[in-house]
Each structure stands twice: as C-alpha cells, then as structure tokens.
Design a protein around this motif. Structure first.
Motif: not given
Length: 340
Positions: A140, A142, A144, A166, A168, A278, A280, A315, A322, A326
């Motif tokens: 996965y 992620l 940001h 993800i 974010s 996802l 966010i 976060m 959050y 997640l």
C-alpha cells in the motif's frame, strides 16, 4: 443432537474467523533481523544519474499481507509528519514504513539540482519498494501533499506493484491548487494582510520575516494544521525542511505553488489508475476538498474521505476521522471486500 451440531458449527465459524486474522500481536512485534537491533531503521542505497546515495527508512511491525510505505510532503520535508501514525497503525496490526526521500534531513543530501525532478523520485520509490520486499500482494502506498503527487506518478508507471493507493491531502492538478488558493483561501484573509503578503511576493522578498509572520496565523494555522498550539513535532520538523528543494519545486510557501511543479497536472490521467484508491482531504485544507472527492470518482476503484475538522495535516488535527477512514480502507482491501 441438533444443539450439538449447532454448537459445533459455531465453534467452526469462530475458528475460521480466527484464522483470518492478519497477524498476531506476537508476530507483529517479532524481530526480523539478526545481530544488532536498530529499531527498524535501515539505510537503503539508491542509484541515481549523479551516483549512489542512501535514504533513511524505519519499519514498524510485521504483517506479510499489509505493508504501507509513507511518502512525506515538501518536497524536502521529512517522515516526522507521519509520527502520529505510530499511535494508530500498530494496534491494528498494520506494518508501515516511514521514509525520508533523497535530499531530506535523515537521508543523504546531494547538491546536484538535476536530481530534484519528479521522474527521478518515482524511480527512487521503486528502488525502495524492491529493497523492502513490497509487492502487489501486500504493498500500500500512501502519499501526503507532495507525496501525493509522487504516489500518483508512481501509480501511473508502476501500479501493477500496488495492492492499494492512498492520496492524502493532494489535488491532481497544481494549476487548480493555485487557483483554489487564489480564488477561495486568499479571499478568506483580511484584505490588508493579503495585500502585504502579495506585495512581498511581488518583490520576491520571501526572506523578509514579515512574510512568515503574516502567513503563520493567517494561513498555516487555518489551513495547514489547526491544532493550537502545534504539536511538538512541527517545531522539530519545520527546521529540517530542505529549503533549496522545497523552493525549487514547490515555491516559497504552501500558499499556492510557484516552483517547477506549478504546471503539473494529472487530472486527465486519473482514469488510468486501477488499484483500490482512497483520496483524503480536509474541509479546511490548503487543497480543494471537493476536487479531492472528485478524484475518487475518476480512478477506476476509488473511495473518498473528507475530514470535517481537518486541514492539510488532517492526520494531526482530525485524527478521529482520518485514521478510522484510512484503517477501514486498508482492511477492506485486505479482506477483498473493498467497495467504492
């Protein structure tokens, strides 16, 4: 006899459910390396056109099915912005990796500016993935902020390696990010404050103390992180920012984008992204939360999460929304029950 059969069936169901647990507490905390223990820290050599350099990574836990690699913002930021994850993911049995990209504080910091391009960072992430043994059955990614740009770029080239993605607190278009800052966020400021900020920007006087003195209470405290006072981590991490990389790629501040990323736009390429994704965003984000919600509908298998009390660092300032969102996404993908 019927009661005995029913009881046996219930025991069977519970035993099967137990077998489906991703990992036990003992397994999650098991040591994986022999010799001197480093707390999960590992320096990974990265080959670049300018030579081989080392990047810093830190592993938390062990779970063969779920391994999350975290891409920090900036560019030139650090993994420290992900320290809040340490309070939420371990108890869910989720293995994850904090990682400082090349040029960031805990990794090597070469001076060759030709290295600070998105395509080279993508290849860096791929080398880190291989070194950590992450694959399509457990990986996965992620990202940001700037890390979200990097995550999208990685997915568009290497998505067959991903189990889940993800994005974010990042839009898919830098020009639209700049437009949102100008047409929405700027209009929320006191006109006199905004006028002074724009005057300093027009002069290129970004080192003037007045610039950040105005941005901190009027922009950063409203749209970057709304926790008051900021958590200790921010005071520690902000001085670690590699300013030369940040200014070159992002520009002088988070208030819009003015560096080499200013024309970056992948909004039309989102439909090419296949893995469960996802997106966010925060209601008070530096980014447009509606655009981030829209992104989830553009990828092939998307889900959106908007943190109602969150800003760019949701976060930190909207943890009750959050992290459950997640964690739910990761567990749904892992269980094969993911739905848009």
């Amino acid at each position: 006899m019927k009661r005995i059969i029913l009881f046996a069936s219930i025991l069977f169901l519970f035993s099967c459910r137990g077998d489906q647990n991703t990992t036990s507490l003992k397994d999650y905390h098991a040591l994986t390396d022999s010799g001197v223990q480093t707390g999960g820290v590992r320096m990974i050599p990265i080959k670049t056109p300018a030579g081989t350099f080392n990047v810093w990574t830190k592993r938390f836990g062990n779970n063969p099915k779920i391994k999350v690699l975290l891409l920090h913002g900036g560019p030139g930021g650090t993994h420290e912005f992900f320290e809040s994850f340490e309070s939420f993911l371990p108890q869910e049995g989720i293995e994850f990796y904090e990682y400082d990209q090349l040029g960031s504080y805990f990794s090597d910091q070469p001076k060759d500016t030709s290295l600070w391009v998105t395509a080279r960072f993508v290849e860096e992430v791929e080398q880190v993935r291989k070194a950590l043994g992450l694959n399509k059955d457990n990986f996965y990614l992620l990202g940001h902020s700037w890390g979200g740009i990097l995550a999208m770029e990685y997915a568009l080239k290497y998505q067959d390696n991903l189990k889940g993605l993800i994005i974010s607190n990042m839009m898919s278009s830098a020009p639209l990010y700049g437009k949102y800052a100008e047409e929405v966020l700027a209009k929320q400021m006191d006109p006199k404050v905004l006028d002074t900020i724009r005057t300093l920007e027009a002069r290129g006087d970004f080192n003037n103390p007045k610039y950040m003195e105005l941005l901190m209470p009027n922009f950063y405290a409203q749209h970057f992180c709304r926790v008051n006072p900021w958590p200790e981590m921010f005071n520690r991490a902000m001085p670690h920012l590699n300013q030369s990389i940040y200014v070159m790629m992002q520009g002088p501040s988070e208030f819009g984008v003015g560096g080499s990323l200013a024309k970056w736009d992948r909004s039309k390429d989102l439909p090419k992204i296949k893995p469960p994704t996802l997106t966010i965003g925060g209601k008070h984000d530096t980014m447009d939360p509606e655009h981030m919600k829209w992104m989830a509908g553009q990828v092939q298998n998307g889900r959106s999460l908007t943190c109602p009390n969150g800003s760019h660092c949701s976060m930190w300032d909207d943890q009750p929304n959050y992290f459950p969102g997640l964690i739910s996404f990761i567990k749904d993908v892992d269980a094969g029950t993911f739905k848009k």
